[in-house]
Design an enzyme around this catalytic site. Sequence first.
Site, mmCIF file in Angstrom:
data_model
loop_
_atom_site.group_PDB
_atom_site.id
_atom_site.type_symbol
_atom_site.label_atom_id
_atom_site.label_comp_id
_atom_site.label_asym_id
_atom_site.label_seq_id
_atom_site.Cartn_x
_atom_site.Cartn_y
_atom_site.Cartn_z
ATOM 1 N N ARG A 174 8.001 -0.376 -5.665
ATOM 2 C CA ARG A 174 6.772 0.034 -4.955
ATOM 3 C C ARG A 174 6.962 1.301 -4.113
ATOM 4 N NH1 ARG A 174 5.764 -2.671 -8.394
ATOM 5 N NH2 ARG A 174 5.001 -4.780 -8.387
ATOM 6 N N SER A 224 -1.027 -7.440 -2.302
ATOM 7 C CA SER A 224 0.115 -8.066 -1.614
ATOM 8 C C SER A 224 0.395 -7.354 -0.301
ATOM 9 C CB SER A 224 1.357 -8.000 -2.499
ATOM 10 O OG SER A 224 1.126 -8.722 -3.679
ATOM 11 N N GLU A 300 4.121 -4.151 2.563
ATOM 12 C CA GLU A 300 3.911 -3.403 1.319
ATOM 13 C C GLU A 300 2.627 -2.569 1.439
ATOM 14 O OE1 GLU A 300 4.702 -5.459 -2.391
ATOM 15 O OE2 GLU A 300 3.012 -4.462 -3.345
HETATM 16 C C1 LIG Z 1 -6.827 -7.504 -5.454
HETATM 17 C C2 LIG Z 1 -5.663 -6.550 -5.484
HETATM 18 C C3 LIG Z 1 -4.608 -6.777 -6.367
HETATM 19 C C4 LIG Z 1 -3.521 -5.897 -6.422
HETATM 20 N N1 LIG Z 1 -2.514 -6.146 -7.293
HETATM 21 C C5 LIG Z 1 -1.480 -5.273 -7.390
HETATM 22 C C6 LIG Z 1 -0.425 -5.496 -8.338
HETATM 23 O O1 LIG Z 1 -0.412 -6.432 -9.102
HETATM 24 N N2 LIG Z 1 0.589 -4.586 -8.362
HETATM 25 C C7 LIG Z 1 0.627 -3.506 -7.534
HETATM 26 O O2 LIG Z 1 1.569 -2.712 -7.631
HETATM 27 N N3 LIG Z 1 -0.348 -3.292 -6.630
HETATM 28 C C8 LIG Z 1 -1.393 -4.138 -6.536
HETATM 29 N N4 LIG Z 1 -2.378 -3.918 -5.618
HETATM 30 C C9 LIG Z 1 -2.250 -2.796 -4.666
HETATM 31 C C10 LIG Z 1 -2.901 -1.485 -5.126
HETATM 32 O O3 LIG Z 1 -3.937 -1.716 -6.055
HETATM 33 C C11 LIG Z 1 -1.886 -0.512 -5.729
HETATM 34 O O4 LIG Z 1 -0.886 -0.196 -4.803
HETATM 35 C C12 LIG Z 1 -2.554 0.784 -6.205
HETATM 36 O O5 LIG Z 1 -1.627 1.521 -6.977
HETATM 37 C C13 LIG Z 1 -3.046 1.668 -5.066
HETATM 38 O O6 LIG Z 1 -3.829 2.701 -5.637
HETATM 39 P P1 LIG Z 1 -5.020 3.362 -4.805
HETATM 40 O O7 LIG Z 1 -5.649 4.409 -5.620
HETATM 41 O O8 LIG Z 1 -5.915 2.320 -4.261
HETATM 42 O O9 LIG Z 1 -4.190 4.055 -3.639
HETATM 43 P P2 LIG Z 1 -4.504 4.037 -2.063
HETATM 44 O O10 LIG Z 1 -4.477 2.638 -1.566
HETATM 45 O O11 LIG Z 1 -5.707 4.841 -1.770
HETATM 46 O O12 LIG Z 1 -3.218 4.798 -1.525
HETATM 47 C C14 LIG Z 1 -1.943 4.216 -1.652
HETATM 48 C C15 LIG Z 1 -0.892 5.303 -1.415
HETATM 49 O O13 LIG Z 1 -0.969 6.235 -2.495
HETATM 50 C C16 LIG Z 1 -1.133 7.562 -1.986
HETATM 51 N N5 LIG Z 1 -1.952 8.295 -2.951
HETATM 52 C C17 LIG Z 1 -3.174 7.960 -3.453
HETATM 53 N N6 LIG Z 1 -3.590 8.886 -4.333
HETATM 54 C C18 LIG Z 1 -2.618 9.843 -4.383
HETATM 55 C C19 LIG Z 1 -2.461 11.070 -5.094
HETATM 56 N N7 LIG Z 1 -3.401 11.533 -5.942
HETATM 57 N N8 LIG Z 1 -1.339 11.782 -4.882
HETATM 58 C C20 LIG Z 1 -0.382 11.352 -4.023
HETATM 59 N N9 LIG Z 1 -0.476 10.213 -3.321
HETATM 60 C C21 LIG Z 1 -1.576 9.460 -3.500
HETATM 61 C C22 LIG Z 1 -1.797 7.381 -0.630
HETATM 62 O O14 LIG Z 1 -1.542 8.470 0.221
HETATM 63 C C23 LIG Z 1 -1.131 6.101 -0.149
HETATM 64 O O15 LIG Z 1 0.124 6.387 0.415
HETATM 65 C C24 LIG Z 1 -3.485 -4.778 -5.556
HETATM 66 C C25 LIG Z 1 -4.559 -4.546 -4.678
HETATM 67 C C26 LIG Z 1 -5.636 -5.418 -4.648
HETATM 68 C C27 LIG Z 1 -6.775 -5.131 -3.714
#
Ligand SMILES: Cc1cc2nc3c(=O)[nH]c(=O)nc-3n(C[C@H](O)[C@H](O)[C@H](O)COP(=O)(O)OP(=O)(O)OC[C@H]3O[C@@H](n4cnc5c(N)ncnc54)[C@H](O)[C@@H]3O)c2cc1C
Length: 313
Positions: A174, A224, A300
């Site tokens: 992660r 998580s 996380e």
């Molecule tokens: C119901 C639910 C289930 C989930 N299940 C999982 C799972 O099974 N596995 C898992 O790994 N995660 C899971 N997640 C967590 C989440 O979906 C992941 O971490 C996802 O990759 C985050 O993407 P995001 O676009 O929402 O990023 P954000 O939450 O908006 O940002 C997360 C991080 O990424 C950075 N970021 C975003 N976009 C960019 C970019 N273009 N360039 C550089 N940095 C960037 C941000 O600055 C921040 O540090 C879950 C979340 C929810 C709500």
Amino acid sequence: MIRPSLPQARGKLIEGAALAPYTWFRVGGPADVLFLPEDETDLAGFLGALDPAIPVTALGVGSNLIVRDGGIPGVVIRLMGRAWGEVMKTGELELTAGAGALDLAVAKAAAKHGMTGLEFLSGIPGSLGGATRTNAGCYGRELKDVLIRLEGINRAGERRVFGEGHAPVHFSYRHTDLPEDFIVTRLVLRGSGTRDAGEIAAEIEALQARRAETQPIREKTSGSTFANPDPPGTPGQRSAWKLIDAAGCRGLKVGGAQVSPMHCNFLINTGEATAADLEALGELVRARVLETSGVSLRWEVRRIGRIGQTGPV
Ligand SMILES: Cc1cc2nc3c(=O)[nH]c(=O)nc-3n(C[C@H](O)[C@H](O)[C@H](O)COP(=O)(O)OP(=O)(O)OC[C@H]3O[C@@H](n4cnc5c(N)ncnc54)[C@H](O)[C@@H]3O)c2cc1C
């Protein structure tokens, strides 16, 4: 107020933009400035001309974030719109996608082309940019396993490429070591083989149905909350949710924040939670788990921004 020193851009620049609507938790204060670049040239030009003292933060779709109540200083960059969400087949087993594309859209595009190996992305409700930063994964696969190459713009406005034939990217559980203010703009991903498109689509649907039964995906949540204490594959791996359950925290509340009764490694905003409620609840859970099991859980979910009051600063 930093607006007067901002460079020109073609995309939207919004001062004091509320960020809560852009996050799954629906909490947190505003960005000093929210920038929605039109395309890579716009983003690179803006960053190159931006005062290096102004901090820059990328925002995906906010599914792994607590934006604190005092908001985010400097410029928040969100890759919104069609230009950032395109997914194209660029080789027999290769997809090229904008970092604003949803992971689910990428999984579905791969399915449409009969490309297998990217189904796991359908379980992650974020964007590709967020998946890269967090090395997102599930069902035994992580973003790093399917990445060929990634492109992005650094804080100085320079285009950089990592991966095959370029500098390596270092991923761990992660986590990636890309600089925090590096904006991922595009990824080239690999499938592992070909299969009937209908079969892959059915598998994606089944994975989603299973998630809906086991995770509070219709709540205001962020996935998580804490990392499992042992890396995947460790014999007898301890899971965060079991430790939280054993510490009696299922359903525990602070203000409007609650430990999900359905899956106790998820926090939820029951309606009126602040970011401070969510963080305080998370810390309470950590303290109780430490007391009962001796394990110090690691957050996380990313907590970013200024501690403070909800509302404009
Ligand atoms: C119901 C639910 C289930 C989930 N299940 C999982 C799972 O099974 N596995 C898992 O790994 N995660 C899971 N997640 C967590 C989440 O979906 C992941 O971490 C996802 O990759 C985050 O993407 P995001 O676009 O929402 O990023 P954000 O939450 O908006 O940002 C997360 C991080 O990424 C950075 N970021 C975003 N976009 C960019 C970019 N273009 N360039 C550089 N940095 C960037 C941000 O600055 C921040 O540090 C879950 C979340 C929810 C709500």
